[in-house]
Motif scaffolding. Structure first.
Motif, PDB file in Angstrom:
ATOM      1  N   SER A  95      46.547  35.276  50.166  1.00 14.04           N
ATOM      2  CA  SER A  95      45.656  35.473  51.309  1.00 14.04           C
ATOM      3  C   SER A  95      44.569  36.484  50.977  1.00 14.04           C
ATOM      4  CB  SER A  95      46.452  35.929  52.525  1.00 14.04           C
ATOM      5  OG  SER A  95      45.599  36.147  53.639  1.00 14.04           O
ATOM      6  N   ALA A  96      44.974  37.592  50.361  1.00  8.90           N
ATOM      7  CA  ALA A  96      43.995  38.615  49.969  1.00  8.90           C
ATOM      8  C   ALA A  96      43.042  38.079  48.906  1.00  8.90           C
ATOM      9  CB  ALA A  96      44.714  39.857  49.457  1.00  8.90           C
ATOM     10  N   LEU A  97      43.561  37.263  47.980  1.00  3.99           N
ATOM     11  CA  LEU A  97      42.715  36.704  46.934  1.00  3.99           C
ATOM     12  C   LEU A  97      41.683  35.740  47.527  1.00  3.99           C
ATOM     13  CD1 LEU A  97      42.024  36.456  43.950  1.00  3.99           C
ATOM     14  CD2 LEU A  97      43.785  34.664  43.772  1.00  3.99           C
TER      15      LEU A  97
ATOM     16  N   VAL B  27      41.626  44.651  45.176  1.00  2.00           N
ATOM     17  CA  VAL B  27      42.636  45.700  44.974  1.00  2.00           C
ATOM     18  C   VAL B  27      43.913  45.341  45.713  1.00  2.00           C
ATOM     19  CG1 VAL B  27      43.198  48.116  45.437  1.00  2.00           C
ATOM     20  CG2 VAL B  27      40.931  47.508  44.546  1.00  2.00           C
ATOM     21  N   ARG B  28      43.747  44.883  46.934  1.00  2.00           N
ATOM     22  CA  ARG B  28      44.925  44.491  47.732  1.00  2.00           C
ATOM     23  C   ARG B  28      45.655  43.325  47.071  1.00  2.00           C
ATOM     24  NH1 ARG B  28      45.285  41.043  52.504  1.00  2.00           N
ATOM     25  NH2 ARG B  28      47.172  41.556  53.671  1.00  2.00           N
ATOM     26  N   ALA B  29      44.901  42.326  46.596  1.00  2.00           N
ATOM     27  CA  ALA B  29      45.524  41.163  45.964  1.00  2.00           C
ATOM     28  C   ALA B  29      46.280  41.559  44.704  1.00  2.00           C
ATOM     29  CB  ALA B  29      44.457  40.117  45.640  1.00  2.00           C
ATOM     30  N   LYS B  30      45.696  42.410  43.877  1.00  2.00           N
ATOM     31  CA  LYS B  30      46.342  42.814  42.626  1.00  2.00           C
ATOM     32  C   LYS B  30      47.629  43.589  42.903  1.00  2.00           C
ATOM     33  CE  LYS B  30      43.857  44.354  39.211  1.00  2.00           C
ATOM     34  NZ  LYS B  30      42.874  45.187  38.464  1.00  2.00           N
ATOM     35  N   GLY B  31      47.672  44.272  44.041  1.00  2.00           N
ATOM     36  CA  GLY B  31      48.882  44.996  44.388  1.00  2.00           C
ATOM     37  C   GLY B  31      49.986  44.101  44.896  1.00  2.00           C
ATOM     38  N   LEU B  32      49.637  42.872  45.276  1.00  2.00           N
ATOM     39  CA  LEU B  32      50.622  41.951  45.846  1.00  2.00           C
ATOM     40  C   LEU B  32      50.997  40.808  44.907  1.00  2.00           C
ATOM     41  CD1 LEU B  32      49.042  41.718  49.429  1.00  2.00           C
ATOM     42  CD2 LEU B  32      51.247  42.770  48.874  1.00  2.00           C
ATOM     43  N   LEU B  33      50.116  40.484  43.961  1.00  2.00           N
ATOM     44  CA  LEU B  33      50.347  39.356  43.054  1.00  2.00           C
ATOM     45  C   LEU B  33      51.152  39.799  41.836  1.00  2.00           C
ATOM     46  CD1 LEU B  33      46.748  37.848  43.185  1.00  2.00           C
ATOM     47  CD2 LEU B  33      48.802  36.818  44.203  1.00  2.00           C
ATOM     48  N   ASP B  34      51.843  38.845  41.222  1.00  2.83           N
ATOM     49  CA  ASP B  34      52.608  39.132  40.004  1.00  2.83           C
ATOM     50  C   ASP B  34      51.655  39.324  38.830  1.00  2.83           C
ATOM     51  OD1 ASP B  34      55.007  38.898  41.337  1.00  2.83           O
ATOM     52  OD2 ASP B  34      55.173  36.733  40.919  1.00  2.83           O
TER      53      ASP B  34
ATOM     54  N   SER C 117      50.187  36.484  36.302  1.00  4.28           N
ATOM     55  CA  SER C 117      50.070  35.174  36.941  1.00  4.28           C
ATOM     56  C   SER C 117      48.606  34.729  36.930  1.00  4.28           C
ATOM     57  CB  SER C 117      50.579  35.233  38.382  1.00  4.28           C
ATOM     58  OG  SER C 117      49.731  36.049  39.177  1.00  4.28           O
ATOM     59  N   PRO C 118      48.344  33.412  37.020  1.00  2.00           N
ATOM     60  CA  PRO C 118      46.959  32.931  37.068  1.00  2.00           C
ATOM     61  C   PRO C 118      46.157  33.557  38.207  1.00  2.00           C
ATOM     62  CG  PRO C 118      48.452  31.107  36.659  1.00  2.00           C
ATOM     63  CD  PRO C 118      49.314  32.295  36.981  1.00  2.00           C
ATOM     64  N   ASP C 119      46.806  33.752  39.370  1.00  2.00           N
ATOM     65  CA  ASP C 119      46.095  34.358  40.492  1.00  2.00           C
ATOM     66  C   ASP C 119      45.717  35.809  40.190  1.00  2.00           C
ATOM     67  OD1 ASP C 119      46.099  32.119  42.136  1.00  2.00           O
ATOM     68  OD2 ASP C 119      48.069  32.578  42.981  1.00  2.00           O
ATOM     69  N   TYR C 120      46.591  36.513  39.505  1.00  2.00           N
ATOM     70  CA  TYR C 120      46.295  37.907  39.145  1.00  2.00           C
ATOM     71  C   TYR C 120      45.095  37.957  38.201  1.00  2.00           C
ATOM     72  CZ  TYR C 120      47.111  42.775  37.810  1.00  2.00           C
ATOM     73  OH  TYR C 120      46.966  44.123  37.599  1.00  2.00           O
ATOM     74  N   PHE C 121      45.071  37.042  37.228  1.00  2.00           N
ATOM     75  CA  PHE C 121      43.945  37.002  36.300  1.00  2.00           C
ATOM     76  C   PHE C 121      42.654  36.631  37.027  1.00  2.00           C
ATOM     77  CE2 PHE C 121      47.241  36.042  32.872  1.00  2.00           C
ATOM     78  CZ  PHE C 121      47.223  37.356  32.403  1.00  2.00           C
TER      79      PHE C 121
ATOM     80  N   ASP D  28      39.153  38.602  37.189  1.00  2.00           N
ATOM     81  CA  ASP D  28      37.849  37.987  36.931  1.00  2.00           C
ATOM     82  C   ASP D  28      36.847  38.357  38.022  1.00  2.00           C
ATOM     83  OD1 ASP D  28      38.760  36.793  34.623  1.00  2.00           O
ATOM     84  OD2 ASP D  28      39.171  34.853  35.570  1.00  2.00           O
ATOM     85  N   ILE D  29      37.307  38.305  39.270  1.00  2.00           N
ATOM     86  CA  ILE D  29      36.423  38.666  40.384  1.00  2.00           C
ATOM     87  C   ILE D  29      36.032  40.132  40.276  1.00  2.00           C
ATOM     88  CG2 ILE D  29      36.261  38.924  42.894  1.00  2.00           C
ATOM     89  CD1 ILE D  29      38.101  36.508  43.167  1.00  2.00           C
ATOM     90  N   GLU D  30      36.984  40.972  39.900  1.00  2.00           N
ATOM     91  CA  GLU D  30      36.702  42.403  39.752  1.00  2.00           C
ATOM     92  C   GLU D  30      35.624  42.632  38.701  1.00  2.00           C
ATOM     93  OE1 GLU D  30      39.514  46.310  39.899  1.00  2.00           O
ATOM     94  OE2 GLU D  30      40.062  44.765  38.447  1.00  2.00           O
ATOM     95  N   PHE D  31      35.730  41.956  37.569  1.00  2.00           N
ATOM     96  CA  PHE D  31      34.713  42.090  36.516  1.00  2.00           C
ATOM     97  C   PHE D  31      33.356  41.576  37.001  1.00  2.00           C
ATOM     98  CE2 PHE D  31      38.421  41.465  33.365  1.00  2.00           C
ATOM     99  CZ  PHE D  31      38.737  42.816  33.440  1.00  2.00           C
TER     100      PHE D  31
END
Length: 451
Positions: free
Chosen positions: A398-400, A420-427, A430-434, A438-441
């Motif tokens: 959801s955060a992503l 930041v919120r998504a990275k704290g909740l995702l594994d 995982s592809p979603d974390y990566f 990517d969005i952060e960069f």
């Protein structure tokens, strides 16, 4: 921010984050409109022109701007913006094709000349990002916010529009005639529309229209075009009747959505039983929350063309707007089955989420995931995905999804918060974390460009 008339498949995206050079008095909000039917018609007109110009059709995008002004322009490279006011002012498909052919001529010719009030490169980046999303709906967290259409906004300077030299206008005109000939259109439509603009300029006694400012008409230009058209082997080619009807129906639908119901009823009184009148009045009745009357106007059209996906789409919207969520599903499913257009998919997903059941929510998420794979520049889809993921307990996704929405709108601060919120909740790993990384960069890159 809300809009006067709720538009579901006509998803409005208010341009945001633009550092306009015009004064506040000269600024106005502009909204990008997403609609399956209109996008299909514009594609029918534009894609052959792009191919004839040696441009890859997938690399050129046509955006519809909700604004009563007669205007069209090229920006951000290969992006054409056409105003609803211009479409409503055209009297035939050929006139609109002429505008698209002319703008395509500017793209092919690489005409990048701007006035001293032109936007900077950084502002151009902001505009392109702003086309892809918004703020208010995602921030609200409401499942129906995207249905209202507006996803946030700030002022956009009307002086952004390009101004072309006489040489560039002449080159674009000549290119447009050749492109129309190659694609089977009579170029008469282009000069017919220029006559309309020229008459308006004379009537106003000033260059008050943005299109007239950026695309100077003038007697010499019209005379030169008429000479070229008289020599064209396609000058007397008629427009296919099915395209004439499609154009009329598109205009009726646009009028119903962008004008007051009273204006629609005045233009198309109940005594008018033409297809365009039925279409426009069905929208106007929906705007007034008169669901039964809206359906009654639409029913003859569905009976006449049972395979027209846009009639089924409007039926579903009318029912959804009228609070009959369950009843809206069959026509929306039928519309999506025929058309496969992403905006219809988003509307169906919104209806499913509105049922507030686990099964319907899972189906909605699946539909939305497919929609963003096909067209990632669908802010309403990302917003609905954020809601759908949240309801099934997947807060990381959801955060992503919210981060995608804000990133694509150029809202760096809010996008970064959601990343930041998504990275704290995702594994991690995982592809979603990566993807969050990517969005952060990408956000870092946007901030560097803005400096």
């Amino acid at each position: 921010m809300r809009i006067k008339h709720r538009i579901l498949p006509l998803i409005l995206i208010v341009l945001m984050g633009v550092g306009a050079t015009a004064s506040r008095a000269q600024q106005k909000d502009l909204s990008i409109v997403r609609d399956a039917e209109i996008e299909h018609i514009l594609s029918v007109y534009a894609k052959p022109l792009f191919e004839a110009a040696g441009l890859h059709p997938g690399a050129v995008k046509v955006y519809l701007v909700q604004d009563d002004t007669l205007n069209a322009f090229v920006a951000g490279g290969q992006r054409i913006f056409v105003f609803t006011g211009l479409i409503l002012a055209t009297r035939s498909p050929g006139e609109l094709v002429g505008v698209l052919a002319h703008e395509t001529g500017h793209i092919r010719g690489g005409h990048l000349s701007r006035t001293r009030d032109a936007i900077s490169n950084a502002q151009a980046i902001s505009i392109v990002a702003a086309l892809l999303g918004g703020l208010a709906a995602a921030a609200s967290g409401r499942g129906d916010a995207a249905g209202a259409g507006v996803l946030g906004g700030s002022a956009f300077g009307t002086q952004f529009f390009l101004e072309y030299s006489r040489t560039q206008e002449s080159a674009a005109d000549q290119a447009a005639i050749k492109l129309m000939e190659r694609t089977g259109w009579s170029p008469r439509g282009m000069v017919d529309f220029l006559r309309v603009l020229d008459a308006q300029e004379l009537m106003l006694g000033q260059r008050g229209n943005p299109y007239l400012r950026s695309h100077p008409v003038g007697y010499e230009r019209i005379q030169a075009l008429e000479h070229l058209i008289d020599q064209s082997p396609m000058r007397d080619t008629p427009v296919p009747p099915e395209l004439v009807r499609a154009h009329e129906m598109m205009q009726a639908k646009l009028f119903g959505f962008t004008r007051s119901p009273s204006a629609t009823f005045q233009k198309w009184p109940e005594s008018d039983r033409s297809d365009a009148a039925l279409y426009a009045r069905s929208v106007a009745y929906m705007q007034q929350a008169r669901t039964d009357q809206a359906l009654a106007e639409l029913r003859p059209l569905i009976e006449k063309e049972p395979e027209n996906p846009y009639f089924h789409e409007l039926e579903g919207q009318i029912l959804l707007e009228g609070g009959r969520v369950q009843d809206s599903l069959p026509p929306l499913r039928r519309a999506l089955e025929i058309s496969r257009h992403e905006t219809i998919a988003v509307l169906l997903a919104q209806a499913l989420i509105g049922l507030q059941t686990d099964e319907a929510n899972r189906e909605a998420v699946g539909i939305l995931e497919q929609a963003v794979r096909t067209d990632p520049d669908m802010p309403a889809a990302w917003q609905q995905l954020a809601v759908g993921y949240g309801r099934n307990g997947n807060l990381g996704k959801s955060a992503l999804a919210s981060a995608e929405l804000y990133y694509r709108s150029g809202q760096v601060k809010f996008a970064r918060e959601q990343v930041v919120r998504a990275k704290g909740l995702l594994d991690p790993g995982s592809p979603d974390y990566f993807r969050a990384q990517d969005i952060e960069f990408a956000l870092d890159d946007l901030e560097r460009r803005a400096d």
